[in-house]
Design a protein around this motif. Structure first.
Motif, PDB file in Angstrom:
ATOM      1  N   PHE A  62       0.843  -1.194   0.000  1.00 53.11           N
ATOM      2  CA  PHE A  62       0.000   0.000   0.000  1.00 53.11           C
ATOM      3  C   PHE A  62       0.881   1.249   0.000  1.00 53.11           C
ATOM      4  O   PHE A  62       1.961   1.255   0.579  1.00 53.11           O
ATOM      5  CB  PHE A  62      -0.895   0.034   1.246  1.00 53.11           C
ATOM      6  N   GLU A  63       0.375   2.306  -0.651  1.00 56.54           N
ATOM      7  CA  GLU A  63       1.077   3.583  -0.671  1.00 56.54           C
ATOM      8  C   GLU A  63       0.089   4.718  -0.524  1.00 56.54           C
ATOM      9  O   GLU A  63      -1.077   4.594  -0.924  1.00 56.54           O
ATOM     10  CB  GLU A  63       1.801   3.777  -2.020  1.00 56.54           C
ATOM     11  N   ALA A  64       0.581   5.823   0.040  1.00 55.35           N
ATOM     12  CA  ALA A  64      -0.211   7.054   0.078  1.00 55.35           C
ATOM     13  C   ALA A  64       0.760   8.215   0.117  1.00 55.35           C
ATOM     14  O   ALA A  64       1.764   8.168   0.833  1.00 55.35           O
ATOM     15  CB  ALA A  64      -1.130   7.083   1.295  1.00 55.35           C
ATOM     16  N   THR A  65       0.462   9.252  -0.662  1.00 55.59           N
ATOM     17  CA  THR A  65       1.331  10.425  -0.734  1.00 55.59           C
ATOM     18  C   THR A  65       0.620  11.626  -0.138  1.00 55.59           C
ATOM     19  O   THR A  65      -0.534  11.910  -0.476  1.00 55.59           O
ATOM     20  CB  THR A  65       1.739  10.721  -2.185  1.00 55.59           C
ATOM     21  N   TYR A  66       1.311  12.334   0.717  1.00 57.49           N
ATOM     22  CA  TYR A  66       0.793  13.527   1.401  1.00 57.49           C
ATOM     23  C   TYR A  66       0.807  14.677   0.390  1.00 57.49           C
ATOM     24  O   TYR A  66       1.861  15.199   0.038  1.00 57.49           O
ATOM     25  CB  TYR A  66       1.728  13.818   2.572  1.00 57.49           C
ATOM     26  N   ARG A  67      -0.385  15.081  -0.055  1.00 54.27           N
ATOM     27  CA  ARG A  67      -0.505  16.155  -1.047  1.00 54.27           C
ATOM     28  C   ARG A  67      -1.081  17.391  -0.385  1.00 54.27           C
ATOM     29  O   ARG A  67      -2.287  17.474  -0.136  1.00 54.27           O
ATOM     30  CB  ARG A  67      -1.428  15.726  -2.192  1.00 54.27           C
ATOM     31  N   LYS A  68      -0.233  18.330  -0.075  1.00 50.60           N
ATOM     32  CA  LYS A  68      -0.678  19.543   0.609  1.00 50.60           C
ATOM     33  C   LYS A  68      -1.549  20.400  -0.313  1.00 50.60           C
ATOM     34  O   LYS A  68      -2.530  21.004   0.116  1.00 50.60           O
ATOM     35  CB  LYS A  68       0.539  20.327   1.098  1.00 50.60           C
ATOM     36  N   GLU A  69      -1.216  20.451  -1.594  1.00 45.40           N
ATOM     37  CA  GLU A  69      -1.948  21.342  -2.506  1.00 45.40           C
ATOM     38  C   GLU A  69      -3.391  20.912  -2.714  1.00 45.40           C
ATOM     39  O   GLU A  69      -4.262  21.742  -2.948  1.00 45.40           O
ATOM     40  CB  GLU A  69      -1.211  21.435  -3.848  1.00 45.40           C
ATOM     41  N   THR A  70      -3.639  19.598  -2.606  1.00 47.69           N
ATOM     42  CA  THR A  70      -5.005  19.095  -2.756  1.00 47.69           C
ATOM     43  C   THR A  70      -5.562  18.594  -1.431  1.00 47.69           C
ATOM     44  O   THR A  70      -6.677  18.066  -1.400  1.00 47.69           O
ATOM     45  CB  THR A  70      -5.044  17.945  -3.775  1.00 47.69           C
ATOM     46  N   THR A  71      -4.828  18.782  -0.357  1.00 44.08           N
ATOM     47  CA  THR A  71      -5.182  18.286   0.995  1.00 44.08           C
ATOM     48  C   THR A  71      -5.715  16.863   0.917  1.00 44.08           C
ATOM     49  O   THR A  71      -6.822  16.557   1.393  1.00 44.08           O
ATOM     50  CB  THR A  71      -6.186  19.221   1.703  1.00 44.08           C
ATOM     51  N   SER A  72      -4.906  15.994   0.332  1.00 45.51           N
ATOM     52  CA  SER A  72      -5.349  14.615   0.140  1.00 45.51           C
ATOM     53  C   SER A  72      -4.279  13.631   0.581  1.00 45.51           C
ATOM     54  O   SER A  72      -3.075  13.970   0.679  1.00 45.51           O
ATOM     55  CB  SER A  72      -5.704  14.379  -1.326  1.00 45.51           C
ATOM     56  N   PHE A  73      -4.723  12.414   0.834  1.00 43.67           N
ATOM     57  CA  PHE A  73      -3.811  11.334   1.250  1.00 43.67           C
ATOM     58  C   PHE A  73      -4.461  10.024   0.798  1.00 43.67           C
ATOM     59  O   PHE A  73      -4.826   9.179   1.594  1.00 43.67           O
ATOM     60  CB  PHE A  73      -3.620  11.379   2.766  1.00 43.67           C
ATOM     61  N   HIS A  74      -4.589   9.858  -0.501  1.00 42.29           N
ATOM     62  CA  HIS A  74      -5.299   8.711  -1.065  1.00 42.29           C
ATOM     63  C   HIS A  74      -4.488   7.430  -0.905  1.00 42.29           C
ATOM     64  O   HIS A  74      -3.279   7.414  -1.172  1.00 42.29           O
ATOM     65  CB  HIS A  74      -5.598   8.938  -2.551  1.00 42.29           C
ATOM     66  N   LEU A  75      -5.170   6.361  -0.554  1.00 45.70           N
ATOM     67  CA  LEU A  75      -4.518   5.058  -0.375  1.00 45.70           C
ATOM     68  C   LEU A  75      -4.594   4.268  -1.678  1.00 45.70           C
ATOM     69  O   LEU A  75      -5.670   4.184  -2.274  1.00 45.70           O
ATOM     70  CB  LEU A  75      -5.201   4.279   0.750  1.00 45.70           C
ATOM     71  N   GLU A  76      -3.480   3.668  -2.091  1.00 48.93           N
ATOM     72  CA  GLU A  76      -3.447   2.903  -3.337  1.00 48.93           C
ATOM     73  C   GLU A  76      -2.711   1.584  -3.141  1.00 48.93           C
ATOM     74  O   GLU A  76      -1.799   1.485  -2.316  1.00 48.93           O
ATOM     75  CB  GLU A  76      -2.757   3.709  -4.446  1.00 48.93           C
ATOM     76  N   LYS A  77      -3.150   0.601  -3.932  1.00 38.77           N
ATOM     77  CA  LYS A  77      -2.403  -0.654  -4.006  1.00 38.77           C
ATOM     78  C   LYS A  77      -2.586  -1.203  -5.416  1.00 38.77           C
ATOM     79  O   LYS A  77      -3.700  -1.206  -5.943  1.00 38.77           O
ATOM     80  CB  LYS A  77      -2.887  -1.676  -2.980  1.00 38.77           C
ATOM     81  N   GLY A  78      -1.509  -1.655  -5.998  1.00 38.22           N
ATOM     82  CA  GLY A  78      -1.544  -2.053  -7.398  1.00 38.22           C
ATOM     83  C   GLY A  78      -2.292  -3.348  -7.657  1.00 38.22           C
ATOM     84  O   GLY A  78      -2.902  -3.522  -8.711  1.00 38.22           O
ATOM     85  N   SER A  79      -2.273  -4.271  -6.689  1.00 40.09           N
ATOM     86  CA  SER A  79      -2.874  -5.580  -6.911  1.00 40.09           C
ATOM     87  C   SER A  79      -3.357  -6.109  -5.564  1.00 40.09           C
ATOM     88  O   SER A  79      -2.555  -6.566  -4.751  1.00 40.09           O
ATOM     89  CB  SER A  79      -1.839  -6.531  -7.527  1.00 40.09           C
ATOM     90  N   VAL A  80      -4.660  -6.022  -5.348  1.00 40.54           N
ATOM     91  CA  VAL A  80      -5.188  -6.411  -4.036  1.00 40.54           C
ATOM     92  C   VAL A  80      -5.351  -7.924  -3.936  1.00 40.54           C
ATOM     93  O   VAL A  80      -5.517  -8.621  -4.944  1.00 40.54           O
ATOM     94  CB  VAL A  80      -6.533  -5.716  -3.730  1.00 40.54           C
ATOM     95  N   GLN A  81      -5.321  -8.406  -2.704  1.00 36.56           N
ATOM     96  CA  GLN A  81      -5.522  -9.812  -2.417  1.00 36.56           C
ATOM     97  C   GLN A  81      -6.741  -9.976  -1.514  1.00 36.56           C
ATOM     98  O   GLN A  81      -7.184  -9.022  -0.866  1.00 36.56           O
ATOM     99  CB  GLN A  81      -4.281 -10.380  -1.708  1.00 36.56           C
ATOM    100  N   VAL A  82      -7.252 -11.200  -1.464  1.00 37.70           N
ATOM    101  CA  VAL A  82      -8.412 -11.471  -0.610  1.00 37.70           C
ATOM    102  C   VAL A  82      -8.099 -11.091   0.836  1.00 37.70           C
ATOM    103  O   VAL A  82      -8.955 -10.561   1.561  1.00 37.70           O
ATOM    104  CB  VAL A  82      -8.828 -12.954  -0.712  1.00 37.70           C
ATOM    105  N   SER A  83      -6.855 -11.303   1.238  1.00 41.43           N
ATOM    106  CA  SER A  83      -6.445 -11.004   2.617  1.00 41.43           C
ATOM    107  C   SER A  83      -6.427  -9.508   2.925  1.00 41.43           C
ATOM    108  O   SER A  83      -6.261  -9.121   4.094  1.00 41.43           O
ATOM    109  CB  SER A  83      -5.066 -11.593   2.900  1.00 41.43           C
ATOM    110  N   ASP A  84      -6.589  -8.662   1.930  1.00 44.09           N
ATOM    111  CA  ASP A  84      -6.658  -7.209   2.154  1.00 44.09           C
ATOM    112  C   ASP A  84      -8.063  -6.759   2.550  1.00 44.09           C
ATOM    113  O   ASP A  84      -8.263  -5.581   2.862  1.00 44.09           O
ATOM    114  CB  ASP A  84      -6.232  -6.450   0.888  1.00 44.09           C
ATOM    115  N   SER A  85      -9.011  -7.673   2.541  1.00 44.58           N
ATOM    116  CA  SER A  85     -10.378  -7.322   2.937  1.00 44.58           C
ATOM    117  C   SER A  85     -10.384  -6.845   4.382  1.00 44.58           C
ATOM    118  O   SER A  85      -9.961  -7.566   5.285  1.00 44.58           O
ATOM    119  CB  SER A  85     -11.306  -8.525   2.782  1.00 44.58           C
ATOM    120  N   ALA A  86     -10.853  -5.630   4.595  1.00 40.05           N
ATOM    121  CA  ALA A  86     -10.780  -5.001   5.915  1.00 40.05           C
ATOM    122  C   ALA A  86     -11.470  -3.646   5.825  1.00 40.05           C
ATOM    123  O   ALA A  86     -11.954  -3.249   4.761  1.00 40.05           O
ATOM    124  CB  ALA A  86      -9.327  -4.816   6.346  1.00 40.05           C
TER     125      ALA A  86
END
Lengths: 113, 110
Positions: A62-86
């Motif tokens: 998982f990755e997230a980048t602190y974007r001050k200009e858009t006040t965002s911190f979106h979570l991303e993952k390139g390929s999810v697995q069943v075990s990521d269910s949460a």
């Protein structure tokens, strides 16, 4: 006051799909930003964090980048697995915010095989 | 090591009965302490926040109260529970950018 807004769930994806969970915030100053994860039947765990603008937090794919200009911190993952269910929670806090942790409402992710 | 203990894990209480949930922290000193509630299908709501012994901030008006009799002890209480108090209660501590959560208490008021 300070607040965190996350995209509403539930989010349902097939295994190996790309994941984005949006998170935006409102805060005075420069808070630290966090993503927490709550697996079924368990407590919250810190997934990743970023403490200043343009920092990228990463963990378990998982990755997230602190974007001050858009006040965002979106979570991303390139390929999810069943075990990521949460349930995933975005949060802001830190000592420059009086030490309080402010959470978003949480986004439930369900990954199907 | 840094840990947080919260008990009990589950609790079923009748309407009108008192409540006491306890949380203790190990491995740190002078932490910020929190009580959150997670209602079914909803996110985390901050109930109480404490920066030190005897210092409690209430974030939302409600039927609950909190106390911090010792540096690493945080107690959530109610004199008379309501049905609407049912939910999942989480204790947490933070210091600098570290934060840890207890395992939570599932409270059902019947």
């Amino acid at each position: 006051g300070n607040s965190v807004t996350q995209m509403e769930g539930p989010v349902t994806l097939s295994e190996e799909a790309f994941l984005t969970i949006n998170c935006t915030y409102t805060a005075t100053g420069y808070p630290s930003l966090f993503w927490y994860v709550q697996y079924p039947g368990e407590g919250l765990q810190l997934l990743l964090k970023a403490t200043k603008a343009d920092d990228k937090g990463s963990n378990k794919g998982f990755e997230a980048t602190y974007r001050k200009e858009t006040t965002s911190f979106h979570l991303e993952k390139g390929s999810v697995q069943v075990s990521d269910s949460a349930v995933y929670f975005c949060a802001l806090g830190g000592d420059n915010q009086g030490g309080k942790l402010i959470f978003g409402q949480g986004t439930e992710l369900s990954v199907k095989p | 090591s840094q840990t947080i203990h919260q008990w009990p894990a589950t609790l079923v209480q009748p309407v009108g009965s008192p409540l006491s949930l306890e949380c203790t922290v190990e491995g740190t000193s002078n932490p910020n302490l929190y009580w959150y509630r997670q209602a079914a299908g909803r996110g985390l709501q901050l109930l109480f926040y404490s920066v030190g012994i005897g210092q409690i901030s209430s974030e939302v008006p409600q039927n609950l109260s909190a106390s911090r009799p010792q540096d690493r002890q945080f107690i959530l209480s109610s004199k008379k529970l309501l049905l609407s108090d049912s939910g999942f209660y989480l204790c947490a501590w933070s210091r600098w950018i570290k934060a840890f959560f207890g395992q939570g208490t599932r409270l059902t008021v019947v």
